[in-house]
Motif scaffolding. Structure first.
Motif, PDB file in Angstrom:
ATOM      1  N   HIS A 223       1.021  -0.934   0.065  1.00  9.89           N
ATOM      2  CA  HIS A 223      -0.408  -0.097   0.003  1.00  9.89           C
ATOM      3  C   HIS A 223       1.102   1.292  -0.061  1.00  9.89           C
ATOM      4  O   HIS A 223       0.655   2.416  -0.345  1.00  9.89           O
ATOM      5  N   LEU A 224       1.582   1.378   1.139  1.00 11.15           N
ATOM      6  CA  LEU A 224       2.601   2.999   0.794  1.00 11.15           C
ATOM      7  C   LEU A 224       3.433   2.834  -0.518  1.00 11.15           C
ATOM      8  O   LEU A 224       4.334   3.787  -0.847  1.00 11.15           O
ATOM      9  N   GLN A 225       3.916   2.009  -0.941  1.00 10.95           N
ATOM     10  CA  GLN A 225       5.038   1.564  -2.387  1.00 10.95           C
ATOM     11  C   GLN A 225       4.095   2.562  -3.260  1.00 10.95           C
ATOM     12  O   GLN A 225       4.189   3.526  -4.017  1.00 10.95           O
ATOM     13  N   PHE A 226       2.306   2.006  -3.008  1.00 10.06           N
ATOM     14  CA  PHE A 226       1.057   2.974  -4.278  1.00 10.06           C
ATOM     15  C   PHE A 226       1.279   4.224  -3.878  1.00 10.06           C
ATOM     16  O   PHE A 226       1.012   5.073  -4.998  1.00 10.06           O
ATOM     17  N   TYR A 227       0.959   4.729  -3.066  1.00  6.74           N
ATOM     18  CA  TYR A 227       0.860   5.468  -2.230  1.00  6.74           C
ATOM     19  C   TYR A 227       1.636   7.068  -2.028  1.00  6.74           C
ATOM     20  O   TYR A 227       2.291   8.098  -2.733  1.00  6.74           O
ATOM     21  N   LEU A 228       3.272   6.060  -2.029  1.00  7.51           N
ATOM     22  CA  LEU A 228       4.145   7.136  -2.526  1.00  7.51           C
ATOM     23  C   LEU A 228       3.920   7.944  -4.068  1.00  7.51           C
ATOM     24  O   LEU A 228       4.574   8.875  -4.422  1.00  7.51           O
ATOM     25  N   ILE A 229       4.338   6.731  -4.732  1.00 11.39           N
ATOM     26  CA  ILE A 229       3.890   7.040  -6.252  1.00 11.39           C
ATOM     27  C   ILE A 229       2.936   8.109  -6.372  1.00 11.39           C
ATOM     28  O   ILE A 229       3.145   8.625  -7.297  1.00 11.39           O
ATOM     29  N   ASN A 230       2.061   7.134  -6.701  1.00  9.92           N
ATOM     30  CA  ASN A 230       0.357   8.643  -6.707  1.00  9.92           C
ATOM     31  C   ASN A 230       0.524   9.637  -5.775  1.00  9.92           C
ATOM     32  O   ASN A 230      -0.143  10.218  -5.990  1.00  9.92           O
ATOM     33  N   ASN A 231       0.828  10.201  -4.425  1.00 12.20           N
ATOM     34  CA  ASN A 231       0.559  11.112  -3.966  1.00 12.20           C
ATOM     35  C   ASN A 231       2.095  12.004  -3.486  1.00 12.20           C
ATOM     36  O   ASN A 231       1.812  13.163  -3.079  1.00 12.20           O
ATOM     37  N   ASN A 232       2.773  10.990  -3.848  1.00 16.37           N
ATOM     38  CA  ASN A 232       4.464  12.154  -3.846  1.00 16.37           C
ATOM     39  C   ASN A 232       5.191  12.014  -4.471  1.00 16.37           C
ATOM     40  O   ASN A 232       6.709  12.020  -4.044  1.00 16.37           O
ATOM     41  N   TYR A 233       4.610  11.862  -5.610  1.00 17.59           N
ATOM     42  CA  TYR A 233       5.717  12.326  -6.834  1.00 17.59           C
ATOM     43  C   TYR A 233       7.544  12.855  -6.940  1.00 17.59           C
ATOM     44  O   TYR A 233       8.615  13.080  -6.861  1.00 17.59           O
ATOM     45  N   SER A 234       6.510  14.595  -6.090  1.00 18.96           N
ATOM     46  CA  SER A 234       7.923  14.857  -5.542  1.00 18.96           C
ATOM     47  C   SER A 234       9.267  14.880  -5.095  1.00 18.96           C
ATOM     48  O   SER A 234      10.515  15.603  -5.177  1.00 18.96           O
ATOM     49  N   TRP A 235       8.209  14.592  -4.358  1.00 16.57           N
ATOM     50  CA  TRP A 235       9.716  13.886  -3.037  1.00 16.57           C
ATOM     51  C   TRP A 235      10.916  13.102  -3.735  1.00 16.57           C
ATOM     52  O   TRP A 235      11.547  12.604  -3.191  1.00 16.57           O
ATOM     53  N   LEU A 236       9.590  12.189  -4.635  1.00 11.13           N
ATOM     54  CA  LEU A 236      10.389  10.661  -5.019  1.00 11.13           C
ATOM     55  C   LEU A 236      11.755  11.539  -5.274  1.00 11.13           C
ATOM     56  O   LEU A 236      12.429  11.001  -5.918  1.00 11.13           O
ATOM     57  N   LYS A 237      11.546  11.753  -6.632  1.00 14.26           N
ATOM     58  CA  LYS A 237      12.115  13.145  -7.483  1.00 14.26           C
ATOM     59  C   LYS A 237      13.727  13.482  -7.068  1.00 14.26           C
ATOM     60  O   LYS A 237      14.246  13.624  -7.403  1.00 14.26           O
ATOM     61  N   GLN A 238      13.223  14.666  -6.202  1.00 20.87           N
ATOM     62  CA  GLN A 238      14.113  15.228  -4.987  1.00 20.87           C
ATOM     63  C   GLN A 238      15.161  14.535  -4.439  1.00 20.87           C
ATOM     64  O   GLN A 238      16.464  14.567  -4.199  1.00 20.87           O
ATOM     65  N   ASN A 239      14.893  13.084  -4.183  1.00 19.84           N
ATOM     66  CA  ASN A 239      15.179  11.645  -3.353  1.00 19.84           C
ATOM     67  C   ASN A 239      15.057  10.505  -4.187  1.00 19.84           C
ATOM     68  O   ASN A 239      16.242   9.415  -3.727  1.00 19.84           O
ATOM     69  N   PHE A 240      15.243  11.000  -5.573  1.00 22.17           N
ATOM     70  CA  PHE A 240      15.743   9.475  -5.895  1.00 22.17           C
ATOM     71  C   PHE A 240      16.609   9.444  -6.344  1.00 22.17           C
ATOM     72  O   PHE A 240      16.638   7.504  -5.895  1.00 22.17           O
ATOM     73  N   ALA A 241      17.700   9.662  -5.921  1.00 26.97           N
ATOM     74  CA  ALA A 241      18.807   7.983  -5.641  1.00 26.97           C
ATOM     75  C   ALA A 241      18.992   7.480  -4.059  1.00 26.97           C
ATOM     76  O   ALA A 241      19.267   6.101  -4.118  1.00 26.97           O
ATOM     77  N   GLN A 242      18.247   8.145  -3.619  1.00 26.84           N
ATOM     78  CA  GLN A 242      18.204   7.543  -1.924  1.00 26.84           C
ATOM     79  C   GLN A 242      16.953   6.711  -1.912  1.00 26.84           C
ATOM     80  O   GLN A 242      17.626   5.303  -1.832  1.00 26.84           O
ATOM     81  N   VAL A 243      16.214   6.931  -3.281  1.00 28.74           N
ATOM     82  CA  VAL A 243      14.785   5.634  -3.124  1.00 28.74           C
ATOM     83  C   VAL A 243      15.305   4.478  -3.639  1.00 28.74           C
ATOM     84  O   VAL A 243      14.621   3.437  -3.811  1.00 28.74           O
ATOM     85  N   TYR A 244      15.774   5.294  -5.102  1.00 25.91           N
ATOM     86  CA  TYR A 244      16.064   3.851  -5.492  1.00 25.91           C
ATOM     87  C   TYR A 244      17.433   2.891  -5.419  1.00 25.91           C
ATOM     88  O   TYR A 244      16.935   1.882  -5.322  1.00 25.91           O
ATOM     89  N   ARG A 245      18.123   3.427  -4.429  1.00 20.29           N
ATOM     90  CA  ARG A 245      19.197   2.839  -3.457  1.00 20.29           C
ATOM     91  C   ARG A 245      18.768   1.699  -2.578  1.00 20.29           C
ATOM     92  O   ARG A 245      18.924   0.595  -2.722  1.00 20.29           O
ATOM     93  N   THR A 246      17.874   2.388  -1.963  1.00 26.12           N
ATOM     94  CA  THR A 246      17.353   0.957  -0.998  1.00 26.12           C
ATOM     95  C   THR A 246      15.559   0.385  -1.582  1.00 26.12           C
ATOM     96  O   THR A 246      15.873  -1.132  -1.533  1.00 26.12           O
ATOM     97  N   SER A 247      15.369   0.521  -3.049  1.00 23.08           N
ATOM     98  CA  SER A 247      14.788   0.283  -3.680  1.00 23.08           C
ATOM     99  C   SER A 247      15.318  -1.530  -3.951  1.00 23.08           C
ATOM    100  O   SER A 247      14.666  -2.383  -4.328  1.00 23.08           O
ATOM    101  N   TYR A 248      16.414  -1.152  -4.485  1.00 19.22           N
ATOM    102  CA  TYR A 248      17.066  -1.779  -5.098  1.00 19.22           C
ATOM    103  C   TYR A 248      18.136  -3.174  -4.119  1.00 19.22           C
ATOM    104  O   TYR A 248      18.142  -3.644  -4.546  1.00 19.22           O
ATOM    105  N   LYS A 249      18.073  -2.468  -2.858  1.00 21.29           N
ATOM    106  CA  LYS A 249      18.450  -3.610  -2.067  1.00 21.29           C
ATOM    107  C   LYS A 249      17.053  -4.122  -1.141  1.00 21.29           C
ATOM    108  O   LYS A 249      17.555  -5.558  -1.139  1.00 21.29           O
ATOM    109  N   VAL A 250      16.421  -3.796  -1.746  1.00 18.47           N
ATOM    110  CA  VAL A 250      15.145  -4.496  -0.627  1.00 18.47           C
ATOM    111  C   VAL A 250      14.286  -5.202  -1.845  1.00 18.47           C
ATOM    112  O   VAL A 250      13.406  -4.881  -2.476  1.00 18.47           O
TER     113      VAL A 250
END
Length: 490
Positions: free
Chosen positions: A117-144
């Motif tokens: 649920h949280l993954q869908f919520y972040l993508i649909n409602n927090n795009y700006s933050w995901l983009k601003q912190n993209f390297a951190q988000v991608y690095r975490t998603s790549y490991k998990v």
């Protein structure tokens, strides 16, 4: 037919959590200990993590099991424990960073339903933050492994808009395996010579002692960089780089390449039909027509804001949590520009008289801040009055010196949301953003605390509390300003 009474069940269990009645587990969260009195039977039934943990912990003399969770914040655990008991979660008022921390903690506690649920919520409602912190988000998603939804989202963005990560402030801290996963992509929408430049930049960041001037490098420096980039260079598609780019961008670093590879590249340029022994990777699948650049100037000649800023402002007008990636739903028509039309506030009234739905953008002198406000009502050059609206807002936009944009909507005192005062050469959004006199030559503009717009759009030292005691640091003038008429795009 089965009757269902989930709301009552949820509320009763929430009350049980609140009371702590008959608790048999004490959970300590954070270094500054916050204790939660909970029930093992409920936590074990909801989370495999808690079942495994409780099986290993013995009861103390008070018949209570004690579990410490030092790496989960109180804010995050408050949400998690309420979700475990009641099955309810409220995310709208949480900061994006907290929601991401909540995702990480939910994964650790094996709350799989919440992780999805949280993954869908972040993508649909927090795009700006995901983009601003993209390297951190991608690095975490790549490991998990369980962050596949976020990872797929990130990889799609990377392939279409690679600058999102290559131009991010965290690019140099990207782990090697994450960078290699990007370099392997056949659909990476970037010229190969540019990819080479980014890889070199990443490698240099890992070798801080390298001389700035390449002519000063010895074989020691080249060997050091070559060792750092050894795995990455295997995924550069050298045979898809033009001769001009090769000579300009790769030849100066030729000592990084294996001798046979360097000879084979030259062979291809000189005698393309001759056989070579090096592996030739296939060209990347560049989409046609060329994708629009994510961070580019808006389609009108603005001296202050970018297309990204315009998309963010448009999302605020529509009261959306997430800006569009492209295709702004609104047209921004330039009405006034200070350097072209003059800096007196009366100029705004004269040009924008009887015009509604306008955005005022200000570039602040001395701080490089970009402030502004949206007025859905008409400006009136003939009458001083306060105007009532519930749809206006003020803001400061993200810049090189400003990590995130700030939005402050009118929430009270709606009757004085807009200050329309042409006779005094004064224009304002309540007291949150007040413009006076000549915006360039006179330092009379200010932002005030405690107005109809409760969230400050400037840092504390630049805000004022009283109009009759305004410190010089709270007053500002502008380098430039622009006013745009906002209309739905046809």
């Amino acid at each position: 037919m089965t009757n269902q009474f989930y709301d009552h069940l949820s509320n009763d269990l929430a009350q049980l959590l609140k009371s702590g009645f008959n608790y048999d587990v004490s959970i300590e969260v954070e270094e500054v200990v916050n204790t939660y009195k909970v029930h093992s039977i409920i936590l074990q039934s909801r989370s495999p993590y808690f079942k495994k943990k409780f099986d290993k912990i013995n009861f103390n003399e008070s018949h209570v099991k004690v579990l410490k969770l030092p790496n989960i914040s109180v804010k995050v655990f408050n949400v998690i424990i309420k979700y475990i008991y009641s099955g309810k979660i409220l995310l709208e008022k949480l900061e994006s960073s907290i929601i991401f921390d909540l995702l990480v903690a939910s994964n650790k506690l094996e709350l799989n339903e919440l992780v999805e649920h949280l993954q869908f919520y972040l993508i649909n409602n927090n795009y700006s933050w995901l983009k601003q912190n993209f390297a951190q988000v991608y690095r975490t998603s790549y490991k998990v492994k369980s962050f596949k939804i976020i990872r797929d989202f990130c990889e799609d963005i990377i392939s279409k808009y690679p600058n999102t990560i290559f131009e991010s402030k965290n690019f140099h801290s990207l782990p090697e395996d994450t960078l290699i996963s990007i370099l392997k992509r056949d659909d990476l929408q970037l010229e190969e010579a540019k990819i080479w430049e980014y890889v070199i930049e990443w490698g240099k960041a890992k070798n801080r002692t390298l001389p700035t001037n390449l002519s000063e490098w010895t074989s020691v420096e080249f060997t050091s960089l070559k060792e750092t980039l050894n795995q990455c260079l295997q995924h550069i598609r050298f045979f898809n780089i033009s001769g001009d780019d090769f000579m300009e961008k790769i030849y100066p670093y030729r000592k990084l390449l294996e001798q046979q590879l360097f000879l084979d590249i030259n062979t291809r340029f000189i005698t393309p039909t001759n056989p070579i022994s090096s592996i030739v990777l296939p060209p990347r699948k560049i989409l046609k027509p060329k994708l629009p650049t994510r961070i580019s100037r808006i389609p009108f000649p603005s001296n202050i804001i970018t297309n990204e800023h315009a998309l963010e402002i448009s999302s605020w007008i529509d009261k959306k949590e997430t800006p569009s990636i492209e295709n702004n739903p609104y047209e921004f028509k330039l009405l006034v520009r200070g350097s072209r039309d003059g800096f007196d506030v009366k100029t705004i009234y004269n040009i924008c008289d009887k015009v509604s739905k306008t955005i005022i953008i200000l570039k602040i002198k001395g701080t490089e801040e970009i402030l502004g406000g949206y007025n859905p009502l008409e400006w009136d050059k003939n009458k001083n009055r306060y105007k009532k609206t519930e749809d206006s807002f003020v803001f400061s936009l993200k810049t090189a010196n400003m990590k995130n944009s700030i939005l402050s909507r009118v929430e009270e005192k709606f009757d004085c949301a807009i200050v329309n005062s042409p006779k005094h050469s004064w224009l304002g959004f309540g007291d949150a953003l007040c413009l006076n006199g000549n915006l360039k030559t006179e330092k009379k503009c200010y932002c005030m605390f405690g107005s109809a717009y409760p969230k400050p759009i400037r840092s504390k030292e630049f805000m004022t509390t009283y109009t009759f005691v305004i410190s010089d640091i709270s007053l500002f003038s502008v380098e430039e300003y622009e006013v745009f008429k906002i209309s739905p795009r046809k």
